[in-house]
Design a protein around this motif. Sequence first.
Motif, PDB file in Angstrom:
ATOM      1  N   PRO A 104      -1.166  20.399  -7.433  1.00 14.65           N
ATOM      2  CA  PRO A 104      -1.905  19.169  -7.719  1.00 14.65           C
ATOM      3  C   PRO A 104      -1.147  17.951  -7.188  1.00 14.65           C
ATOM      4  CG  PRO A 104      -1.883  20.594  -9.641  1.00 14.65           C
ATOM      5  CD  PRO A 104      -0.952  21.219  -8.646  1.00 14.65           C
ATOM      6  N   ALA A 105      -1.859  17.086  -6.463  1.00 13.03           N
ATOM      7  CA  ALA A 105      -1.215  15.963  -5.786  1.00 13.03           C
ATOM      8  C   ALA A 105      -1.863  14.651  -6.206  1.00 13.03           C
ATOM      9  CB  ALA A 105      -1.310  16.135  -4.272  1.00 13.03           C
ATOM     10  N   PHE A 106      -1.013  13.620  -6.371  1.00 12.23           N
ATOM     11  CA  PHE A 106      -1.480  12.322  -6.844  1.00 12.23           C
ATOM     12  C   PHE A 106      -0.910  11.222  -5.955  1.00 12.23           C
ATOM     13  CE2 PHE A 106      -1.322  15.298 -10.311  1.00 12.23           C
ATOM     14  CZ  PHE A 106      -2.549  15.128 -10.939  1.00 12.23           C
ATOM     15  N   ASN A 107      -1.739  10.242  -5.660  1.00 15.80           N
ATOM     16  CA  ASN A 107      -1.353   9.132  -4.790  1.00 15.80           C
ATOM     17  C   ASN A 107      -1.435   7.813  -5.552  1.00 15.80           C
ATOM     18  OD1 ASN A 107      -0.957   7.714  -2.109  1.00 15.80           O
ATOM     19  ND2 ASN A 107      -2.993   6.949  -2.614  1.00 15.80           N
ATOM     20  N   MET A 108      -0.469   6.918  -5.284  1.00 15.54           N
ATOM     21  CA  MET A 108      -0.510   5.571  -5.845  1.00 15.54           C
ATOM     22  C   MET A 108      -1.056   4.622  -4.796  1.00 15.54           C
ATOM     23  SD  MET A 108       0.060   3.784  -8.593  1.00 15.54           S
ATOM     24  CE  MET A 108       1.255   4.676  -9.604  1.00 15.54           C
ATOM     25  N   HIS A 109      -2.168   3.960  -5.127  1.00 13.55           N
ATOM     26  CA  HIS A 109      -2.826   3.048  -4.184  1.00 13.55           C
ATOM     27  C   HIS A 109      -2.777   1.623  -4.719  1.00 13.55           C
ATOM     28  CE1 HIS A 109      -5.488   1.927  -0.920  1.00 13.55           C
ATOM     29  NE2 HIS A 109      -6.245   1.275  -1.787  1.00 13.55           N
ATOM     30  N   GLY A 110      -2.562   0.660  -3.839  1.00 11.61           N
ATOM     31  CA  GLY A 110      -2.370  -0.725  -4.242  1.00 11.61           C
ATOM     32  C   GLY A 110      -3.634  -1.539  -4.397  1.00 11.61           C
ATOM     33  N   SER A 111      -4.592  -1.014  -5.148  1.00 14.89           N
ATOM     34  CA  SER A 111      -5.793  -1.771  -5.495  1.00 14.89           C
ATOM     35  C   SER A 111      -6.394  -1.153  -6.742  1.00 14.89           C
ATOM     36  CB  SER A 111      -6.822  -1.756  -4.358  1.00 14.89           C
ATOM     37  OG  SER A 111      -7.534  -0.524  -4.333  1.00 14.89           O
ATOM     38  N   LEU A 112      -7.430  -1.789  -7.265  1.00 15.63           N
ATOM     39  CA  LEU A 112      -8.186  -1.216  -8.380  1.00 15.63           C
ATOM     40  C   LEU A 112      -9.320  -0.400  -7.781  1.00 15.63           C
ATOM     41  CD1 LEU A 112      -8.322  -4.293 -10.800  1.00 15.63           C
ATOM     42  CD2 LEU A 112      -6.795  -2.305 -10.936  1.00 15.63           C
ATOM     43  N   LEU A 113      -9.046   0.867  -7.508  1.00 15.13           N
ATOM     44  CA  LEU A 113     -10.075   1.713  -6.905  1.00 15.13           C
ATOM     45  C   LEU A 113     -11.343   1.709  -7.755  1.00 15.13           C
ATOM     46  CD1 LEU A 113      -7.909   4.778  -5.795  1.00 15.13           C
ATOM     47  CD2 LEU A 113      -8.905   3.004  -4.331  1.00 15.13           C
ATOM     48  N   PRO A 114     -12.519   1.754  -7.095  1.00 13.59           N
ATOM     49  CA  PRO A 114     -12.749   2.016  -5.670  1.00 13.59           C
ATOM     50  C   PRO A 114     -12.654   0.788  -4.747  1.00 13.59           C
ATOM     51  CG  PRO A 114     -14.842   1.852  -6.802  1.00 13.59           C
ATOM     52  CD  PRO A 114     -13.794   1.723  -7.863  1.00 13.59           C
ATOM     53  N   GLU A 115     -12.200  -0.343  -5.258  1.00 18.20           N
ATOM     54  CA  GLU A 115     -12.069  -1.525  -4.407  1.00 18.20           C
ATOM     55  C   GLU A 115     -10.934  -1.352  -3.398  1.00 18.20           C
ATOM     56  OE1 GLU A 115     -14.025  -4.151  -4.442  1.00 18.20           O
ATOM     57  OE2 GLU A 115     -15.223  -3.556  -6.201  1.00 18.20           O
ATOM     58  N   TYR A 116     -11.139  -1.877  -2.188  1.00 13.42           N
ATOM     59  CA  TYR A 116     -10.104  -1.962  -1.151  1.00 13.42           C
ATOM     60  C   TYR A 116      -9.410  -0.621  -0.905  1.00 13.42           C
ATOM     61  CZ  TYR A 116     -11.054  -6.877  -1.747  1.00 13.42           C
ATOM     62  OH  TYR A 116     -11.698  -8.089  -1.838  1.00 13.42           O
ATOM     63  N   ARG A 117     -10.229   0.388  -0.624  1.00 20.89           N
ATOM     64  CA  ARG A 117      -9.675   1.668  -0.194  1.00 20.89           C
ATOM     65  C   ARG A 117      -9.152   1.519   1.234  1.00 20.89           C
ATOM     66  NH1 ARG A 117     -14.721   2.741  -2.110  1.00 20.89           N
ATOM     67  NH2 ARG A 117     -15.514   3.492  -0.103  1.00 20.89           N
ATOM     68  N   GLY A 118      -8.202   2.374   1.608  1.00 23.81           N
ATOM     69  CA  GLY A 118      -7.680   2.353   2.968  1.00 23.81           C
ATOM     70  C   GLY A 118      -6.360   1.618   3.083  1.00 23.81           C
ATOM     71  N   ARG A 119      -6.136   1.031   4.250  1.00 19.08           N
ATOM     72  CA  ARG A 119      -4.854   0.418   4.589  1.00 19.08           C
ATOM     73  C   ARG A 119      -4.749  -1.024   4.084  1.00 19.08           C
ATOM     74  NH1 ARG A 119      -1.481   4.555   6.381  1.00 19.08           N
ATOM     75  NH2 ARG A 119      -2.631   5.918   7.797  1.00 19.08           N
ATOM     76  N   ALA A 120      -3.511  -1.472   3.891  1.00 23.07           N
ATOM     77  CA  ALA A 120      -3.174  -2.864   3.559  1.00 23.07           C
ATOM     78  C   ALA A 120      -4.067  -3.451   2.465  1.00 23.07           C
ATOM     79  CB  ALA A 120      -3.248  -3.730   4.819  1.00 23.07           C
ATOM     80  N   PRO A 121      -4.223  -2.770   1.330  1.00 17.72           N
ATOM     81  CA  PRO A 121      -5.170  -3.243   0.318  1.00 17.72           C
ATOM     82  C   PRO A 121      -4.840  -4.610  -0.264  1.00 17.72           C
ATOM     83  CG  PRO A 121      -3.781  -1.485  -0.556  1.00 17.72           C
ATOM     84  CD  PRO A 121      -3.544  -1.519   0.915  1.00 17.72           C
ATOM     85  N   VAL A 122      -3.562  -4.914  -0.439  1.00 17.86           N
ATOM     86  CA  VAL A 122      -3.204  -6.222  -0.992  1.00 17.86           C
ATOM     87  C   VAL A 122      -3.567  -7.335  -0.018  1.00 17.86           C
ATOM     88  CG1 VAL A 122      -1.264  -7.687  -1.667  1.00 17.86           C
ATOM     89  CG2 VAL A 122      -1.405  -5.354  -2.522  1.00 17.86           C
ATOM     90  N   TRP A 124      -5.856  -7.333   2.316  1.00 16.82           N
ATOM     91  CA  TRP A 124      -7.312  -7.485   2.376  1.00 16.82           C
ATOM     92  C   TRP A 124      -7.853  -8.185   1.130  1.00 16.82           C
ATOM     93  CZ3 TRP A 124      -9.847  -7.366   6.639  1.00 16.82           C
ATOM     94  CH2 TRP A 124      -9.486  -6.511   7.677  1.00 16.82           C
ATOM     95  N   ALA A 125      -7.292  -7.881  -0.033  1.00 16.18           N
ATOM     96  CA  ALA A 125      -7.758  -8.522  -1.261  1.00 16.18           C
ATOM     97  C   ALA A 125      -7.528 -10.027  -1.215  1.00 16.18           C
ATOM     98  CB  ALA A 125      -7.055  -7.913  -2.472  1.00 16.18           C
ATOM     99  N   VAL A 126      -6.347 -10.438  -0.752  1.00 13.48           N
ATOM    100  CA  VAL A 126      -6.049 -11.870  -0.640  1.00 13.48           C
ATOM    101  C   VAL A 126      -6.943 -12.514   0.413  1.00 13.48           C
ATOM    102  CG1 VAL A 126      -4.271 -13.553  -0.020  1.00 13.48           C
ATOM    103  CG2 VAL A 126      -3.682 -11.590  -1.445  1.00 13.48           C
ATOM    104  N   LEU A 127      -7.117 -11.854   1.541  1.00 13.64           N
ATOM    105  CA  LEU A 127      -7.961 -12.391   2.605  1.00 13.64           C
ATOM    106  C   LEU A 127      -9.385 -12.639   2.124  1.00 13.64           C
ATOM    107  CD1 LEU A 127      -8.138 -13.098   5.666  1.00 13.64           C
ATOM    108  CD2 LEU A 127      -8.865 -10.731   6.040  1.00 13.64           C
ATOM    109  N   HIS A 128      -9.877 -11.768   1.257  1.00 12.09           N
ATOM    110  CA  HIS A 128     -11.243 -11.910   0.760  1.00 12.09           C
ATOM    111  C   HIS A 128     -11.341 -12.804  -0.474  1.00 12.09           C
ATOM    112  CE1 HIS A 128     -12.058  -8.507   3.461  1.00 12.09           C
ATOM    113  NE2 HIS A 128     -13.316  -8.885   3.391  1.00 12.09           N
ATOM    114  N   GLY A 129     -10.238 -13.419  -0.855  1.00 14.82           N
ATOM    115  CA  GLY A 129     -10.282 -14.359  -1.965  1.00 14.82           C
ATOM    116  C   GLY A 129     -10.426 -13.713  -3.329  1.00 14.82           C
ATOM    117  N   ALA A 130     -10.015 -12.458  -3.479  1.00 18.15           N
ATOM    118  CA  ALA A 130     -10.101 -11.779  -4.769  1.00 18.15           C
ATOM    119  C   ALA A 130      -9.198 -12.463  -5.794  1.00 18.15           C
ATOM    120  CB  ALA A 130      -9.703 -10.311  -4.627  1.00 18.15           C
ATOM    121  N   SER A 131      -9.603 -12.433  -7.043  1.00 15.56           N
ATOM    122  CA  SER A 131      -8.822 -13.053  -8.119  1.00 15.56           C
ATOM    123  C   SER A 131      -8.070 -12.031  -8.945  1.00 15.56           C
ATOM    124  CB  SER A 131      -9.734 -13.872  -9.027  1.00 15.56           C
ATOM    125  OG  SER A 131     -10.724 -13.041  -9.623  1.00 15.56           O
TER     126      SER A 131
END
Length: 314
Positions: A104-122, A124-131
């Motif tokens: 069993p494998a687990f990954n830590m992703h830098g967003s509140l999934l399912p938001e900003y899946r993929g690369r450079a999530p932080v 992209w979140a700032v670029l899109h003005g997320a709060s």
Amino acid sequence: MSDLDQPKRAVVFGYHNVGVRCLKVLLAGGVDVALVVTHEDSASENIWFESVISLCQAEGIPYITPADAKSPELLAQVQALKPDLMFSFYYRHMLPAELLAVAPAFNMHGSLLPEYRGRAPVNWAVLHGASVTGASLHEMTVKPDAGAIVAQMEVPILPDDTAHEVFGKVQVAAEQALWRVLPSLLAGTAPRLHNDLRKGGYFGGRKPEDGRIDWSQPAQQVYNLHRAVAPPYPGAFTDVGGVRYVIQRARLAGTGRGNFGNVVSLSLPPGLAVVDNCIFGVCGDGRMLTIASLTADGEPITAEQLQTRLAARA
């Protein structure tokens, strides 16, 4: 000692600050980390983050830096260790199905999934003005960031936060999320929350060229771009007369005393400008950025120097 008393054995794929912090959580939680798979630092990259290799050396953990996560040699090495669990903490390569089938494998992703899946999530979140954003630990599948969510931790994105500042919060959120769920994860009782891929979106990686400023855009969008790529990232830039100007520090003008909130009356065109010995970036909606620090072809430039250059082109 019974099998139930034996510490869980894990193989960890990790890099960057999140790799360091989450690896420390596993060690503190009594996990037997049998192997760490990480990356050699690239000489062409600005290495501003902590070293997983240094942590492994300090803790006496075996580590390897394979060039290809799909290599038969890596698969055989992981299989031979017979791990109970596998983790990926900001490892930069996708893990193939054969490797994910080992345990069993687990990954830590830098967003509140399912938001900003993929690369450079932080970024992209700032670029899109997320709060708000955060960190999510989820089951790994062949499809990236698509598995069930095991734990999440939320952090705010303040209006003037840069991506680097937000990433500092996200790495702490990752540590907290893993720390809270680890006992139940080791016991096999961790929750599985649905990761609804109909929501959010998938984003690709970002390149330095993506930091080019379009001054015709509204000031808030230009400011979000600056915040998303501000140092230690490559920075938002504009080219004038063959010179590349990169914004190091800036604020959105218009709120504090002494700021020029709307410069339409000054008849300044979009782009860099100097007013009262201050550097501004004039945007398409007439608002502007107050630029506190600017470089020209990599060297700091003052307002006086910039004004001289701009006047010569007028």
